[in-house]
Write an enzyme that holds these catalytic residues in place. Structure first.
Site, PDB file in Angstrom:
ATOM      1  N   GLU A   3      15.379   0.893   4.310  1.00  0.00           N
ATOM      2  CA  GLU A   3      16.725   0.732   3.754  1.00  0.00           C
ATOM      3  C   GLU A   3      16.850  -0.750   3.424  1.00  0.00           C
ATOM      4  O   GLU A   3      16.367  -1.607   4.172  1.00  0.00           O
ATOM      5  CB  GLU A   3      17.798   1.098   4.795  1.00  0.00           C
TER       6      GLU A   3
ATOM      7  N   HIS B 276      20.578  10.453   7.898  1.00  0.00           N
ATOM      8  CA  HIS B 276      19.950   9.679   6.829  1.00  0.00           C
ATOM      9  C   HIS B 276      19.782   8.237   7.217  1.00  0.00           C
ATOM     10  O   HIS B 276      20.429   7.347   6.696  1.00  0.00           O
ATOM     11  CB  HIS B 276      20.737   9.830   5.531  1.00  0.00           C
TER      12      HIS B 276
END
Lengths: 239, 647
Positions: free
Chosen positions: A53, A201
């Protein structure tokens, strides 16, 4: 790049670096291609499936805030061999990005910096084949650190599940309607395969989804007779 | 690390029975050892006869079929079980070792979490519930196979090496019997027979024809009570003294069935017969070995008891044995039958003892013949552990002059039996439905009148009573009162078919909470103060519905499962719906029994309430399905009996 070429480049690199004092992780990474043979059955290969991320989509400006990875051996994902770390990006996280991954500045305040986490990840990766969705993006961040610290890029074989999906999944789409960028997105592929996300997620959760999609595509590849590493490289290796 | 990496996977595993019982740290250990695998449709994951499984497989998505190759129609695969999301497979094979008994195939694309065998076995050591669960799953598989395969199962499935601890698996007669029975021809002198038995150190000898057809059995006890007392000479043939015909059982029957047969017939030996040939003998001692306790011993103890006090003292051990047997698992039908069998025995014994006591106390023998009726769940043979008493008494018609005296005697008698039952752990019926109640202790004629009145002029209260009384069954009867009473009830019903409409409306009183579970799933974190009453919302509607239809069709049995089968035979219920109802009834019953056992183990009083949150995924799914089926049954009742016409 064929494995022969990669090994050759690796050899040249090693010659070039011979006299430099290298850190153990860097040294180990130089041997990442050893033992790899194009004729190896896929089932005997070891993979590390990675997801990161970031603070945004700009490879130059943005930084990694979270790294997640799982190992896949003998076609199975080992939940006990997972890597999950938050990274302090050393810059602010735009609100847009926070919305995507939910990692707020206060969460990473105590996280370690990229270089430390990265070194640990390199240890986790070992000589395994690196797999990622849009691998180029992840590799870019890895190589920035690699080049900065050791002066050479990651030596491991890198596979991209997007490339693989274009070759293995979308090729079988009879009308070509789905031959579209969107069809390659992680969520779209998960949905296509009917994979329910086992986890949230996060980088780790998405790494698991990627691994499960990769697992599916490996089965498809094998079903059409592609059972060796060279078959896999043909469809998935990052150019 | 602030939180476990795989929290959601852990939640998933936690929802899978029997892993719901594991503490968080063990679940974390299990999940950390797991691997995620994908099997394309039709992949054979475990091959029958191949090496045993190395993993326990948790199905994350997709489904798998468990089958027995070569046992189906035309030599195809026999479907033993299907496993879906939230189910597991391979556990049995793991525990069992040796060759895999069944083939497991991916029915659809399958994603599984694999728990390595070593870790699973470690968990089993600290959590016996796991091992028990997979033992019971074997029993279920075998049952499924047995329902379809009449031929030699062990040969097909390679079951010879069954090595699970026997108490856990419901063992079968073949594994427990003495396989080489001592046999003799009917003409053998008793002396020689005794000699044989002593030499072979056995407690029984089977008398058979030369071809192996069993004629009778002679046991140690028979020697004591028959040969010693009656024989003039020890050269007389065994045929003179044997019990004949012998009680027999198939080698493929479950130990459970053998136990039922023994306690039902009051014998301690069964002759195991296959193809009309003696293949073994099963004694109560063989059964004791697998239960640890001694069920037959307890049955014998009940029979031997000489006073009410002794019977009361026996009650804890009866309880223990019943509980033990229930924990061994089995089908709902067997479990209910078993509990009823024990309760019947206690009641019968109590009736006999009370008669003796009355006589010794100077109150005399029963003035006229009578019958003791079991009502409600006892009448239907559907009791689980301890349930309230529901009983009544019927006695022969007597002249007006002596009626008060006779009724007085029976009321006194009933009060003592009821009190005895209370001391044996059966609480009084809160609604007063007991033989000690003057309303429910009547002469034959009065009972006929009562039933006819209820049918002719249905009122809410009599309908409720009807739903208890019309499930009557005799526990003890000196004459065929109950057959006549049943006949009278049928006639009354013929005369007033409208009664069925009222009965049906009454059966619709308890509705399954269809929205309940769905709501539950959505409403996370809210308060779940509202629990679910398993009995009222699941069982009662089925029991009531089956009763109405059985009454319409003149079906005599009171047992719900038997009623459903008979109703289906007569075409009132479609085959599928009947099968679904049986499934629903059995599932809720098993759930209820397991809840009762849990409550017992924790020292709580068993009740019928269940907190839906405490159910695992599979149970919730099954319960939801069951409620749907109940709803279907109720729609059928509404239509058939036009219940909306009642204002």
């Amino acid at each position: 790049m064929s494995l022969v070429k990669a090994k050759l480049a690796n050899l040249l690199l090693r010659r070039r670096l011979k006299r430099r004092d290298l850190n153990p992780h860097a040294l180990a990474n130089l041997e990442a291609l050893e033992g790899l043979d194009p004729a190896t059955p896929i089932n005997e290969c070891r993979f590390v499936v990675l997801d990161t991320e970031t603070t945004g989509m700009d490879p130059e400006q943005d930084r990694v805030v979270s790294v997640g990875a799982v190992r896949l051996v003998q076609g199975r994902v080992r939940l006990g061999e997972a890597f999950s770390e938050l990274v302090n990006p050393g810059r602010d996280i735009p609100a847009v990005a926070v919305k995507v991954h939910g990692i707020t500045p206060d969460k990473i305040a105590s996280a370690r910096h990229g270089a430390q986490v990265f070194e640990e990840f390199l240890g986790f990766l070992g000589r395994d084949i690196l797999v990622a969705h849009y691998a180029k993006f992840d590799l870019h961040f890895i190589n920035r650190v690699m080049r900065g610290r050791y002066g050479f890029p990651l030596q491991n074989l890198v596979l991209d599940t997007v490339l693989m999906c274009q070759a293995v999944v979308l090729a079988s789409d009879p009308y070509g309607i789905s031959r579209h960028q969107k069809a390659c997105r992680l969520e779209a592929l998960a949905q296509r395969f009917g994979i329910a996300a086992p986890e949230r997620h996060t980088a780790l959760g998405d790494a698991l989804i990627t691994a499960m999609i990769f697992q599916r595509m490996l089965a498809r590849l094998e079903a059409v007779g592609g059972a060796r590493l060279k078959d896999l490289m043909r469809v998935a290796q990052l150019k | 690390m602030e939180e476990f990496h795989w929290q959601r996977i852990l939640e998933f595993v936690r929802a899978v029975a029997p892993f719901d019982a594991l503490p968080p740290e063990d679940l974390e250990r299990a999940v950390s050892a797991m691997e995620v695998a994908y099997f394309p449709r039709d992949t054979v994951i475990i091959e029958q006869g191949g090496p045993s499984s190395r993993f326990l497989y948790f199905i994350q998505s997709g489904s798998a079929r468990v089958g027995l190759p070569g046992a189906g129609e035309g030599g195809g695969e026999l479907l033993v079980d299907e496993r879906g999301e939230g189910d597991t497979f391979g556990g049995l094979s793991l525990l069992q070792g040796g060759k895999a008994m069944f083939r497991v195939t991916a029915r659809e694309d399958l994603i599984c979490y694999l728990l390595p065998g070593e870790v699973f076995k470690e968990l089993c050591e600290t959590h016996p519930a796991l091992e028990r669960h997979y033992g019971a799953s074997l029993a279920r598989n075998l049952q499924a196979v047995r329902e379809h395969v009449s031929c030699e199962l062990p040969a097909i499935a390679g079951l010879e090496g069954l090595s699970l601890s026997a108490a856990m698996v419901r063992s079968r007669v073949r594994e427990l019997m003495s396989p080489k029975p001592v046999t003799c021809l009917p003409a053998m002198p008793v002396k020689a027979a005794a000699h044989n038995m002593t030499q072979q150190q056995v407690g029984s000898i089977v008398v058979a024809q030369p071809g192996g057809h069993p004629l009778g059995i002679l046991t140690d006890t028979d020697f004591r009570v028959r040969v010693m007392l009656r024989a003039c000479s020890l050269d007389e043939p065994v045929a003179e003294f044997m019990s004949c015909p012998p009680h027999t059982i198939s080698p493929d029957a479950y130990a459970f069935e053998a136990l039922l047969a023994m306690s039902h017939h009051g014998v301690h030996h069964l002759v195991v017969v296959q193809d009309d040939r003696v293949v073994g003998v099963l004694s109560d001692r063989d059964l004791q070995a697998i239960t640890g306790g001694s069920p037959v011993g307890v049955v014998r103890a009940i029979d031997k008891v000489a006073s009410v006090g002794e019977l009361v003292r026996l009650h804890p051990s009866i309880d223990r044995v019943v509980e033990l047997l229930l924990r061994m698992g089995g089908s709902a039908r067997e479990m209910l039958a078993l509990v009823t069998e024990f309760n019947d025995r206690v009641t019968t014994k109590l009736i006999a003892l009370t008669e003796e006591d009355m006589e010794h106390g100077g109150e005399g023998r029963p003035p006229v013949p009578y019958g003791w009726m079991a009502l409600g769940s006892e009448g239907r043979r559907e009791q689980t552990l301890r349930t309230d008493q529901d009983n009544a008494l019927i006695f022969a018609n007597v002249p007006e002059a002596s009626s008060e005296r006779v009724k007085g005697w029976f009321l006194g008698f009933s009060e003592r039996v009821v009190e005895g039952l209370v001391r044996c752990g059966f609480p009084r019926c809160t609604g007063g439905v007991m033989a000690s109640n003057p309303d429910w202790c009547q002469s034959e004629a009065d009972w006929h009148q009562t039933f006819v009145r209820w049918v002719q002029d249905p009122k809410p209260v009599t309908l409720r009573l009807g739903s208890i009384f019309f499930d009557f069954r005799e526990i003890y009867a000196e004459a065929d009162y109950l057959d006549t009473l049943r006949l009278r009830l049928k006639q009354a019903m013929e005369d007033n078919r409208l009664f069925l409409r009222y009965m049906a409306a009454n059966a619709l009183y308890n509705r399954p909470p269809l929205g309940f579970l769905r709501q539950f799933v959505v409403e996370k974190g809210g308060e779940h103060a509202n629990k679910l009453n398993l009995k009222l919302s699941g069982l009662t509607p089925i029991v009531d519905g089956a009763r109405v239809m059985a009454l319409e069709l003149g079906i005599d049995t009171t047992n719900t499962l038997e009623r459903l089968a008979a109703i289906e035979t007569q075409g009132l219920l479609k085959k599928e719906l009947a099968a679904d109802l049986v499934e629903a009834f059995s599932f809720i019953t098993l759930l209820r029994i397991s809840r009762h056992l849990e409550a017992r183990a924790e020292g709580r009083t068993p009740d019928n309430f269940v907190d839906p949150e405490s159910l695992n995924n599979f149970q919730r799914k099954m319960l939801r399905e069951s409620f749907k089926v109940v709803n279907e049954l109720q729609s059928l009742l509404e239509q058939r009996y036009q219940t909306r016409l009642i204002t």
